[in-house]
Design a protein around this motif. Sequence first.
Motif, PDB file in Angstrom:
ATOM      1  N   ASN A  76       0.805  -1.225   0.000  1.00 56.96           N
ATOM      2  CA  ASN A  76       0.000   0.000   0.000  1.00 56.96           C
ATOM      3  C   ASN A  76       0.837   1.274   0.000  1.00 56.96           C
ATOM      4  OD1 ASN A  76       0.851   0.377   2.671  1.00 56.96           O
ATOM      5  ND2 ASN A  76      -1.034  -0.430   3.553  1.00 56.96           N
ATOM      6  N   ALA A  77       2.149   1.137   0.188  1.00 54.40           N
ATOM      7  CA  ALA A  77       3.018   2.310   0.173  1.00 54.40           C
ATOM      8  C   ALA A  77       4.390   1.922  -0.377  1.00 54.40           C
ATOM      9  CB  ALA A  77       3.151   2.904   1.574  1.00 54.40           C
ATOM     10  N   ASN A  78       4.556   2.094  -1.665  1.00 57.66           N
ATOM     11  CA  ASN A  78       5.849   1.877  -2.313  1.00 57.66           C
ATOM     12  C   ASN A  78       5.765   2.422  -3.735  1.00 57.66           C
ATOM     13  OD1 ASN A  78       8.522   0.794  -2.961  1.00 57.66           O
ATOM     14  ND2 ASN A  78       8.198  -0.533  -1.185  1.00 57.66           N
ATOM     15  N   THR A  79       6.780   2.205  -4.530  1.00 55.59           N
ATOM     16  CA  THR A  79       6.810   2.728  -5.887  1.00 55.59           C
ATOM     17  C   THR A  79       5.915   1.904  -6.809  1.00 55.59           C
ATOM     18  OG1 THR A  79       8.653   1.307  -6.572  1.00 55.59           O
ATOM     19  CG2 THR A  79       9.209   3.424  -5.540  1.00 55.59           C
ATOM     20  N   PRO A  80       5.522   2.454  -7.962  1.00 54.99           N
ATOM     21  CA  PRO A  80       4.751   1.669  -8.927  1.00 54.99           C
ATOM     22  C   PRO A  80       5.505   0.423  -9.393  1.00 54.99           C
ATOM     23  CG  PRO A  80       4.667   3.998  -9.495  1.00 54.99           C
ATOM     24  CD  PRO A  80       5.685   3.858  -8.402  1.00 54.99           C
ATOM     25  N   GLU A  81       6.829   0.519  -9.462  1.00 54.72           N
ATOM     26  CA  GLU A  81       7.629  -0.628  -9.894  1.00 54.72           C
ATOM     27  C   GLU A  81       7.528  -1.781  -8.892  1.00 54.72           C
ATOM     28  OE1 GLU A  81       9.758   3.079 -11.542  1.00 54.72           O
ATOM     29  OE2 GLU A  81       8.669   2.502  -9.730  1.00 54.72           O
ATOM     30  N   VAL A  82       7.681  -1.469  -7.606  1.00 53.69           N
ATOM     31  CA  VAL A  82       7.596  -2.505  -6.569  1.00 53.69           C
ATOM     32  C   VAL A  82       6.187  -3.069  -6.503  1.00 53.69           C
ATOM     33  CG1 VAL A  82       7.688  -2.917  -4.070  1.00 53.69           C
ATOM     34  CG2 VAL A  82       9.503  -1.607  -5.189  1.00 53.69           C
ATOM     35  N   ARG A  83       5.203  -2.183  -6.537  1.00 51.27           N
ATOM     36  CA  ARG A  83       3.809  -2.617  -6.496  1.00 51.27           C
ATOM     37  C   ARG A  83       3.483  -3.471  -7.729  1.00 51.27           C
ATOM     38  NH1 ARG A  83      -0.112   0.625  -3.918  1.00 51.27           N
ATOM     39  NH2 ARG A  83      -1.198   0.933  -5.903  1.00 51.27           N
ATOM     40  N   GLY A  84       3.993  -3.044  -8.887  1.00 46.13           N
ATOM     41  CA  GLY A  84       3.732  -3.773 -10.116  1.00 46.13           C
ATOM     42  C   GLY A  84       4.327  -5.168 -10.108  1.00 46.13           C
ATOM     43  N   GLU A  85       5.541  -5.291  -9.561  1.00 40.05           N
ATOM     44  CA  GLU A  85       6.179  -6.611  -9.492  1.00 40.05           C
ATOM     45  C   GLU A  85       5.396  -7.561  -8.581  1.00 40.05           C
ATOM     46  OE1 GLU A  85       8.642  -7.972 -11.171  1.00 40.05           O
ATOM     47  OE2 GLU A  85       8.867  -6.161 -12.387  1.00 40.05           O
ATOM     48  N   GLU A  86       4.760  -7.015  -7.550  1.00 35.69           N
ATOM     49  CA  GLU A  86       3.902  -7.840  -6.684  1.00 35.69           C
ATOM     50  C   GLU A  86       2.587  -8.194  -7.375  1.00 35.69           C
ATOM     51  OE1 GLU A  86       4.635  -9.210  -3.944  1.00 35.69           O
ATOM     52  OE2 GLU A  86       6.204  -8.041  -2.942  1.00 35.69           O
ATOM     53  N   LEU A  87       2.173  -7.356  -8.313  1.00 38.56           N
ATOM     54  CA  LEU A  87       0.919  -7.592  -9.035  1.00 38.56           C
ATOM     55  C   LEU A  87       1.060  -8.686 -10.095  1.00 38.56           C
ATOM     56  CD1 LEU A  87      -1.984  -6.870  -9.822  1.00 38.56           C
ATOM     57  CD2 LEU A  87      -1.079  -4.920 -11.118  1.00 38.56           C
ATOM     58  N   ILE A  88       2.210  -8.756 -10.731  1.00 42.33           N
ATOM     59  CA  ILE A  88       2.402  -9.691 -11.849  1.00 42.33           C
ATOM     60  C   ILE A  88       2.083 -11.146 -11.495  1.00 42.33           C
ATOM     61  CG2 ILE A  88       4.158 -10.714 -13.359  1.00 42.33           C
ATOM     62  CD1 ILE A  88       5.364  -7.871 -13.602  1.00 42.33           C
ATOM     63  N   PRO A  89       2.628 -11.711 -10.402  1.00 45.35           N
ATOM     64  CA  PRO A  89       2.294 -13.106 -10.097  1.00 45.35           C
ATOM     65  C   PRO A  89       0.815 -13.330  -9.795  1.00 45.35           C
ATOM     66  CG  PRO A  89       3.589 -12.120  -8.322  1.00 45.35           C
ATOM     67  CD  PRO A  89       3.645 -11.179  -9.477  1.00 45.35           C
ATOM     68  N   GLN A  90       0.137 -12.312  -9.275  1.00 47.99           N
ATOM     69  CA  GLN A  90      -1.298 -12.429  -9.023  1.00 47.99           C
ATOM     70  C   GLN A  90      -2.075 -12.497 -10.338  1.00 47.99           C
ATOM     71  OE1 GLN A  90      -2.784 -10.045  -5.493  1.00 47.99           O
ATOM     72  NE2 GLN A  90      -0.760  -9.091  -5.720  1.00 47.99           N
ATOM     73  N   ILE A  91      -1.633 -11.709 -11.322  1.00 47.94           N
ATOM     74  CA  ILE A  91      -2.250 -11.770 -12.654  1.00 47.94           C
ATOM     75  C   ILE A  91      -2.029 -13.148 -13.264  1.00 47.94           C
ATOM     76  CG2 ILE A  91      -2.144 -10.878 -15.018  1.00 47.94           C
ATOM     77  CD1 ILE A  91      -1.408  -8.159 -13.822  1.00 47.94           C
ATOM     78  N   GLU A  92      -0.821 -13.656 -13.146  1.00 53.97           N
ATOM     79  CA  GLU A  92      -0.510 -14.984 -13.691  1.00 53.97           C
ATOM     80  C   GLU A  92      -1.378 -16.055 -13.039  1.00 53.97           C
ATOM     81  OE1 GLU A  92       4.183 -14.439 -14.953  1.00 53.97           O
ATOM     82  OE2 GLU A  92       3.692 -14.932 -12.873  1.00 53.97           O
ATOM     83  N   GLU A  93      -1.639 -15.905 -11.752  1.00 56.26           N
ATOM     84  CA  GLU A  93      -2.504 -16.866 -11.051  1.00 56.26           C
ATOM     85  C   GLU A  93      -3.943 -16.765 -11.557  1.00 56.26           C
ATOM     86  OE1 GLU A  93      -3.810 -18.114  -6.485  1.00 56.26           O
ATOM     87  OE2 GLU A  93      -2.368 -16.486  -6.828  1.00 56.26           O
ATOM     88  N   ILE A  94      -4.421 -15.546 -11.769  1.00 53.74           N
ATOM     89  CA  ILE A  94      -5.776 -15.348 -12.294  1.00 53.74           C
ATOM     90  C   ILE A  94      -5.913 -15.960 -13.682  1.00 53.74           C
ATOM     91  CG2 ILE A  94      -7.405 -13.589 -13.122  1.00 53.74           C
ATOM     92  CD1 ILE A  94      -6.332 -11.810 -10.797  1.00 53.74           C
ATOM     93  N   LEU A  95      -4.903 -15.782 -14.518  1.00 59.74           N
ATOM     94  CA  LEU A  95      -4.930 -16.361 -15.861  1.00 59.74           C
ATOM     95  C   LEU A  95      -4.928 -17.884 -15.791  1.00 59.74           C
ATOM     96  CD1 LEU A  95      -2.440 -14.011 -17.785  1.00 59.74           C
ATOM     97  CD2 LEU A  95      -4.938 -13.914 -17.706  1.00 59.74           C
ATOM     98  N   ALA A  96      -4.175 -18.431 -14.852  1.00 60.18           N
ATOM     99  CA  ALA A  96      -4.134 -19.888 -14.702  1.00 60.18           C
ATOM    100  C   ALA A  96      -5.489 -20.427 -14.230  1.00 60.18           C
ATOM    101  CB  ALA A  96      -3.037 -20.273 -13.714  1.00 60.18           C
ATOM    102  N   LEU A  97      -6.144 -19.694 -13.336  1.00 55.86           N
ATOM    103  CA  LEU A  97      -7.438 -20.121 -12.807  1.00 55.86           C
ATOM    104  C   LEU A  97      -8.555 -20.024 -13.840  1.00 55.86           C
ATOM    105  CD1 LEU A  97      -7.338 -18.462  -9.263  1.00 55.86           C
ATOM    106  CD2 LEU A  97      -7.337 -20.914  -9.742  1.00 55.86           C
ATOM    107  N   THR A  98      -8.510 -18.981 -14.653  1.00 52.61           N
ATOM    108  CA  THR A  98      -9.614 -18.716 -15.592  1.00 52.61           C
ATOM    109  C   THR A  98      -9.372 -19.287 -16.982  1.00 52.61           C
ATOM    110  OG1 THR A  98      -8.651 -16.588 -16.254  1.00 52.61           O
ATOM    111  CG2 THR A  98     -10.179 -16.581 -14.378  1.00 52.61           C
ATOM    112  N   GLY A  99      -8.113 -19.523 -17.323  1.00 45.26           N
ATOM    113  CA  GLY A  99      -7.802 -19.964 -18.678  1.00 45.26           C
ATOM    114  C   GLY A  99      -7.776 -18.817 -19.672  1.00 45.26           C
ATOM    115  N   ALA A 100      -7.922 -17.581 -19.163  1.00 43.10           N
ATOM    116  CA  ALA A 100      -7.891 -16.410 -20.046  1.00 43.10           C
ATOM    117  C   ALA A 100      -6.458 -16.126 -20.489  1.00 43.10           C
ATOM    118  CB  ALA A 100      -8.462 -15.190 -19.322  1.00 43.10           C
ATOM    119  N   GLN A 101      -6.325 -15.403 -21.592  1.00 42.63           N
ATOM    120  CA  GLN A 101      -5.007 -15.069 -22.110  1.00 42.63           C
ATOM    121  C   GLN A 101      -4.477 -13.752 -21.551  1.00 42.63           C
ATOM    122  OE1 GLN A 101      -6.065 -15.227 -26.323  1.00 42.63           O
ATOM    123  NE2 GLN A 101      -4.902 -17.139 -26.526  1.00 42.63           N
ATOM    124  N   ARG A 102      -5.412 -12.853 -21.215  1.00 43.06           N
ATOM    125  CA  ARG A 102      -5.031 -11.539 -20.707  1.00 43.06           C
ATOM    126  C   ARG A 102      -6.043 -11.067 -19.675  1.00 43.06           C
ATOM    127  NH1 ARG A 102      -2.937  -7.707 -25.675  1.00 43.06           N
ATOM    128  NH2 ARG A 102      -1.211  -9.021 -26.380  1.00 43.06           N
TER     129      ARG A 102
END
Length: 233
Positions: A76-102
């Motif tokens: 909740n308090a850091n740079t967009p780069e740090v926050r973004g790097e934490e977001l990427i694996p969550q997106i990958e997990e969502i794609l794995a769960l849904t089978g979506a490409q993006r």
Amino acid sequence: MKKLMTIAALLSMTLSFHVSAMSAAPETGYTETRYPIVLVHGFLGWDTMLGIDYWYQITEALQEGGADVYVVTVPNANTPEVRGEELIPQIEEILALTGAQRVNLIGHSHGGPTTRYVASVRPELVASVTSVSGVNKGTPIADTLIATAEDSAAFDAIFGGIVNLAAEALNLISGADYDDVNAMIAIASMTSERAVVFNQQHPGGIPDSACGEGDYEYNGVRYYSWAGADPTT
């Protein structure tokens, strides 16, 4: 004259009724999208905390209209780069769960540059980025706070300590459990000066002029933004 006023009043009431009826019952599928929607909070944000929903009624409204919606948390308090790097694996997990490409990313406030960072470094994961009141060009508030902190070590220590304490408390209470929380680094990333550097590195969707419009599509990702001019609760 009185008759005309009566007719006008009746017409106004009729129009008001139809507008209300239309907005109260949106069509099914109105918010349905090809890819899942991922909501990304801003500075000092959370998902749900003590019964308080950061995305109050928005998640439910999108789901009721047919959207597949996921709410994530990042530091909740850091740079967009740090926050973004934490977001990427969550997106990958969502794609794995849904089978979506993006996914379709929607970022509020500091979530704006956070989602743009992800789209910049991992465009194959992102169909669109929507920035809601995003601090994509920095904010005068951050400029003032950082300038004051640089001029006064006491202010830096006291203000930084208070905001860090708030960030840590929100982090703990919301169950986000992130170690990389630093309020002053987060605020510094929202200064106008830092925003210029960030936008040079990650230019997607950013206009060249103050009142212009950026590319609607950049590197295969579609970009959108909007904000309110009169906030209320």
